[in-house]
Design a protein around this motif. Structure first.
Motif, short mmCIF file in Angstrom:
data_model
loop_
_atom_site.label_atom_id
_atom_site.label_comp_id
_atom_site.label_asym_id
_atom_site.label_seq_id
_atom_site.Cartn_x
_atom_site.Cartn_y
_atom_site.Cartn_z
N UNK A 1 0.82 -1.21 0.00
CA UNK A 1 0.00 0.00 0.00
C UNK A 1 0.86 1.27 0.00
N UNK A 2 2.12 1.15 0.40
CA UNK A 2 3.01 2.31 0.43
C UNK A 2 3.74 2.52 -0.90
N UNK A 3 3.62 1.58 -1.84
CA UNK A 3 4.39 1.67 -3.08
C UNK A 3 3.86 2.81 -3.95
N UNK A 4 4.75 3.41 -4.70
CA UNK A 4 4.40 4.58 -5.49
C UNK A 4 3.27 4.31 -6.48
N UNK B 1 8.82 -5.38 1.59
CA UNK B 1 9.12 -4.33 2.57
C UNK B 1 8.48 -3.01 2.15
N UNK B 2 7.89 -2.28 3.10
CA UNK B 2 7.25 -1.00 2.77
C UNK B 2 8.27 0.09 2.51
N UNK C 1 12.79 -2.93 -1.43
CA UNK C 1 13.99 -3.49 -2.04
C UNK C 1 14.90 -4.18 -1.05
N UNK C 2 14.65 -3.99 0.23
CA UNK C 2 15.41 -4.65 1.28
C UNK C 2 14.59 -5.81 1.84
#
Length: 261
Positions: free
Chosen positions: A180-183, A210-211, A216-217
């Motif tokens: 939900x936090x992805x651009x 990962x948010x 990417x981590x």
């Protein structure tokens, strides 16, 4: 207090915590995470998730076979699943469901396994943890056919409001992850704004997804706070309110999960 309602503690990348699961859990606790639901994905890791739930007072677990782990020679037997669900720390069934995005050719096999999990839910009364991707119609059809009294959760929800509303009508909860936090997730954010406060859960799905700002981590349970903080701002409520509500929702859906003392 927050609950990470869906994580894979047996699969975490623990490099950031010196290889220590205890350190990873303590880092999450320090950020207000008071409970963890460790999710099974196959017969092979059922023992591992149960052992973690036995080891830690703030960990419970679910047992099931993920749709991407179902194979012709590895469809779970109902008596095996019922036996696993009898363990006192197994509070839910799953994750189960349908994934036609990665394995459309296995649709019939996945449906067979999903029906088995639905039957186990009917027999035991334990709630379901459902994975669904590119399989909206069949997921909803099988849930409607099962007509379970206790429902469950559509975890790591990425579908549209129409599917969310249909699941809510069936008594299911909606759990949101770092996606939900992805651009590029504006459509999902619109769904997140509309889910009723008493049917919303938060999760990491760690070690996956990962948010932001950690995208990417490797994901970790401590990052469920980022998910919750983002959702609180998105929904226009104080963080403390969202944390309290999603924790209450978790314990309503999973009544066998232990309550922090």
């Amino acid at each position: 207090m927050l609950v990470d309602s869906h994580c894979h503690l047996d699969r975490l990348d623990l490099a950031a915590h010196g290889g220590s699961l205890e350190a990873a859990l303590e880092a999450a606790r320090a950020r207000g995470v008071g409970h963890f639901l460790c999710i099974g994905v196959s017969a092979d890791n059922a023992a591992a998730v149960k052992a973690l739930a036995e080891r830690y007072a703030d960990v419970d677990c679910a047992v099931g076979v993920h749709p991407l782990d179902v194979e012709p020679d590895a469809v779970p037997a109902l008596d095996w699943l019922i036996g696993e669900l009898a363990h006192p720390r197994v509070v839910a069934i799953g994750e189960t469901g349908l994934d036609y995005h990665y394995r459309p050719e296995a649709a019939a096999l996945q449906q067979q396994a999903f029906r088995l999990h639905l039957e186990a839910a009917r027999l035991t009364g334990k709630p379901l943890v459902v994975h669904t991707r590119a399989a909206r119609a069949d997921t909803l059809r099988l849930l409607r056919e099962a007509a379970l009294s206790q429902g469950g959760v559509l975890h790591c929800f990425i579908e549209d409001w129409e599917m969310a509303r249909a699941a809510l009508d069936l008594g299911f909860y909606i759990s949101l992850s770092g996606i939900v936090t992805f651009r590029n997730a504006e459509a999902l954010r619109e769904v997140a704004r509309q889910v009723p406060a008493d049917r919303l859960l938060v999760e990491t799905d760690a070690p996956y997804l990962a948010p932001a700002p950690h995208r990417g981590k490797p994901n970790l349970p401590q990052y469920v706070r980022e998910v919750a903080e983002f959702l609180a701002e998105l929904r226009g409520v104080p963080f403390e309110t969202l944390a309290e509500q999603t924790t209450a929702n978790f314990h309503r859906l999973f009544p066998l999960a232990r309550v922090a003392r």
